[in-house]
Design a protein around this motif. Structure first.
Motif, short mmCIF file in Angstrom:
data_model
loop_
_atom_site.label_atom_id
_atom_site.label_comp_id
_atom_site.label_asym_id
_atom_site.label_seq_id
_atom_site.Cartn_x
_atom_site.Cartn_y
_atom_site.Cartn_z
N TYR A 82 0.85 -1.32 0.02
CA TYR A 82 -0.31 -0.15 -0.21
C TYR A 82 0.92 1.42 0.04
N VAL A 83 1.92 1.17 0.86
CA VAL A 83 2.77 2.56 0.83
C VAL A 83 3.44 2.65 -0.35
N GLY A 86 0.97 3.97 -3.08
CA GLY A 86 0.50 5.24 -2.70
C GLY A 86 1.55 6.23 -2.95
N THR A 87 2.74 5.84 -3.00
CA THR A 87 4.06 6.62 -3.05
C THR A 87 4.20 6.88 -4.67
N THR A 90 1.01 9.43 -5.62
CA THR A 90 1.34 10.74 -5.33
C THR A 90 2.34 11.39 -6.12
N PHE A 256 -5.71 3.48 -5.93
CA PHE A 256 -5.68 4.97 -5.96
C PHE A 256 -6.23 5.59 -7.31
N THR A 288 -3.40 7.56 1.47
CA THR A 288 -2.11 6.41 1.51
C THR A 288 -2.02 6.33 2.97
N TYR A 291 -4.80 3.95 4.27
CA TYR A 291 -4.73 2.74 3.79
C TYR A 291 -3.93 1.95 4.64
#
Length: 635
Positions: A82-83, A86-87, A90, A256, A288, A291
């Motif tokens: 998830y990280v 999300g990165t 973003t 996302f 992010t 989540y």
């Protein structure tokens, strides 16, 4: 510059010349619209509307529907998945922010690719996003249907598998008419107008946030840290290795996806210059974090191998003894599905509308409802596509197809951003489908500009800093022969070639490390790795030797080309982790798109229609040497 009359008596081109001309015309580009913020669509969306629209598209689906498939790929390391996802989102969102404010017209990444790369790539990107967002909405409806069915013991699934079975494989094992009905209702909401849709979206998203709070509290009460660490017998925190974590992140990129809708509806934003970048960064960044915390809570409740792929939440709470919680979760799933489907279904007709406006799709998609101001025919067609997908495909297949489509779109946007920064801007009068300026209209437009206008400032600054895409050093009488050779190319062409080299060799290096890491100590592995990485980094560094276009008044992404290159690097790594069957399904859809483009779009494109009809061979030969969209040319 006034063009010389075309020579209609020139000989016909040879077959080889015709092929070259055909290939070049596929990459004809749109110029930047001079009347950037004029629109036929109603501007009614405030910052709050945009923020909740993005939240509605993002929040929910990534936990409710994508959690199960990603968990079985990554194990407990799904938290890191998830990280990573999300990165990547973003960074991609920042790229969308710049292009969304520089080119704020309906169509988002389709318009960016059309303007920066060319018509064929733009069409494929738009076609890919149409199926991507339709798939996203269908996945939400499908997940909602499965949660409702699971809450009552799966009676619908059992009945349909016996009385109306399907073959499986490329399609599901039974038709899900409940999911199709949900998509049909969502299409009706979208047809009533985007403002109505966002009001419903705000209500649904707020309720969904409460459900996530409940999940995190339950994780604190019932969670066990050993489930997060993972046992040795189950493979630990990385049961399928780090590549499994990457594969999970590639699946979760769909979680996302919704932020891209903000760039899609920029023609309907009240203040796109400020609100588009702010709402993208705020929504993706906060989701992010959300989540990550929710995934920690979920993984702590049960060992990862006991959590099913579908109806994940319902089974988890039944196994931990909180049977009553499955009813609360099902309410949250329904709320999420409505908000997510509304947001994604809103963008599908606007892509169809934008592509039809450019002549690449049929003109009946341009019909706009007088009462609601939405492209009504495109809305109905997009809704029908969503209903079909929800009925015949599985949730897992929908999510994987959605992920690869989103990654390809993000990759094209990062490429388009770098290319535009190192290319001279060509402005056209085309905005929202208007026809190009005539010469007299163009001179009137230029005369009406104030001396301090952005266009005037850009031309003055360009004289001081140089034309974008040319070497930074100023021309000199005795300059080095190599520099002179570079100046002989069209501005922007050398940076484009360097960018292509950089991406191709970066992809090669990533493929080498992902698929061939077990040979890491072999001499050939080390040699190829050094060659690929050296060429990729050298190409990236050489871009800094060229003039970059930073002279525009809208949002600017910092650290170009480094930041969009990092975005490209992450997206390529995730793309290489996508499963093979997903690529096969995407290839089928893209094949259908290519048939439509070559049988209809190529000949009916606005850029093709604006050419004189006297002699297509002479016109094509002329276009090869004079890019379409140049405001200093006149036919």
């Amino acid at each position: 510059m006034k063009l010389k009359p075309l020579n209609l008596d020139s000989p016909k081109m040879s077959p080889g010349e015709e092929i070259i001309s055909f290939l070049r015309n596929m990459f004809r580009k749109k110029g930047f619209p001079s009347k950037t913020f004029s629109s036929e669509l109603r501007r009614c969306l405030s910052f709050a509307d945009l923020l909740f629209l993005s939240y509605g598209a993002i929040v929910g689906g990534g936990i409710y529907f994508a959690m199960g498939p990603a968990l079985h790929l990554a194990g407990p390391s799904v938290i890191l998945s998830y990280v990573f996802a999300g990165t990547a989102s973003t960074l991609s969102g920042l790229c969308y922010s710049e292009l969304g404010t520089r080119i704020p017209v309906a169509g988002s990444s389709y318009q960016y690719a059309y303007t920066a790369i060319g018509e064929l790539i733009g069409f494929l990107v738009g076609w890919n996003i149409v199926i991507g967002h339709a798939v996203g909405a269908a996945a939400g409806a499908k997940g909602c249907s499965q949660y409702i069915d699971a809450m009552f013991g799966n009676p619908i699934k059992k009945y349909m598998q016996v009385h109306l079975p399907m073959s499986g494989g490329l399609v599901a094992t039974y038709p899900d008419f409940v999911a199709g009905g949900i998509m049909a209702v969502i299409t009706v909401f979208v047809a009533f107008g985007i403002k109505t849709s966002t009001i419903i979206n705000i209500i649904m998203t707020t309720g969904n946030a409460l459900i996530f709070g409940f999940v995190m509290v339950s994780g604190i009460i019932l969670g066990k840290t050993e489930n997060i660490a993972g046992s040795e017998s189950s493979g630990g925190f990385f049961p399928h290795g780090f590549t499994g974590c990457l594969a999970g992140a590639a699946t979760l990129i769909s979680a996302f996806e919704g932020y891209e809708i903000l760039a899609t509806v920029s023609e309907e934003a009240m203040n796109p210059l400020r609100d588009i970048p702010l709402s993208i960064v705020a929504s993706v960044g906060s989701v992010t974090v959300l989540y990550a915390f929710v995934s920690i809570a979920l993984v702590s409740l049960l060992p990862w191998y006991e959590i099913p792929v579908t109806s994940t939440f319902t089974v988890i709470y039944a196994k931990v003894g909180w049977t009553w919680a499955k009813y609360v979760i099902t309410v949250g799933v329904v709320a999420t599905t409505v908000g997510c489907c509304i947001s994604l279904s809103t963008s599908v007709p606007r892509y169809l509308y934008a592509m039809a406006r450019d002549g690449l799709l049929m003109p009946f998609l341009l019909k706009i409802s007088e009462r609601t101001g939405v492209p009504i025919t495109a809305t109905v067609m997009g809704g029908m596509l969503g209903v079909l997908l929800a009925v015949i495909l599985t949730t897992e297949d929908l999510i994987n197809l959605l992920s690869v489509g989103q990654l390809l779109a993000c990759l094209s946007v990062a490429f388009a951003l770098i290319k535009l920064r190192y290319s001279p801007v060509k402005v056209t009068a085309e905005s929202s489908g208007s026809t190009p300026f005539t010469s007299s209209e163009r001179h009137e437009e230029e005369a009406s500009q104030e001396p301090s206008s952005p266009t005037s400032q850009t031309s003055l600054l360009e004289k001081k800093t140089g034309t974008p895409g040319t070497p930074k050093c100023q021309p000199a009488e005795n300059e080095h022969r190599f520099i002179g050779w570079i100046r002989s190319f069209e501005p922007g062409s050398i940076p484009t070639a360097l960018l292509l080299f950089c991406i191709v060799f970066t992809a090669g290096a990533l493929a080498l490390f992902i698929f061939g890491f077990k040979w890491v100590e072999s001499w050939w592995f080390i040699t190829l790795a050094v060659v690929f990485v050296t060429i990729a980094l050298a190409s990236l560094l050489l871009l800094y030797a060229f003039v970059r276009d930073d002279n525009f008044p809208t949002f600017k992404l910092p650290l170009v080309p480094l930041l969009p290159y990092i975005t490209t690097l992450i997206n390529l790594a995730l793309l290489l982790s996508i499963q093979k069957d997903t690529w096969i399904r995407l290839s089928i859809w893209m094949g259908i798109g290519l048939i439509i483009y070559f049988s209809y779009g190529y000949r009916h494109s606005k850029l093709h229609k604006c050419l004189p009809k006297n002699d297509i061979h002479d016109v094509t030969r002329y276009i090869n040497n004079h890019p379409i969209g140049d405001t200093n040319t006149e036919l």
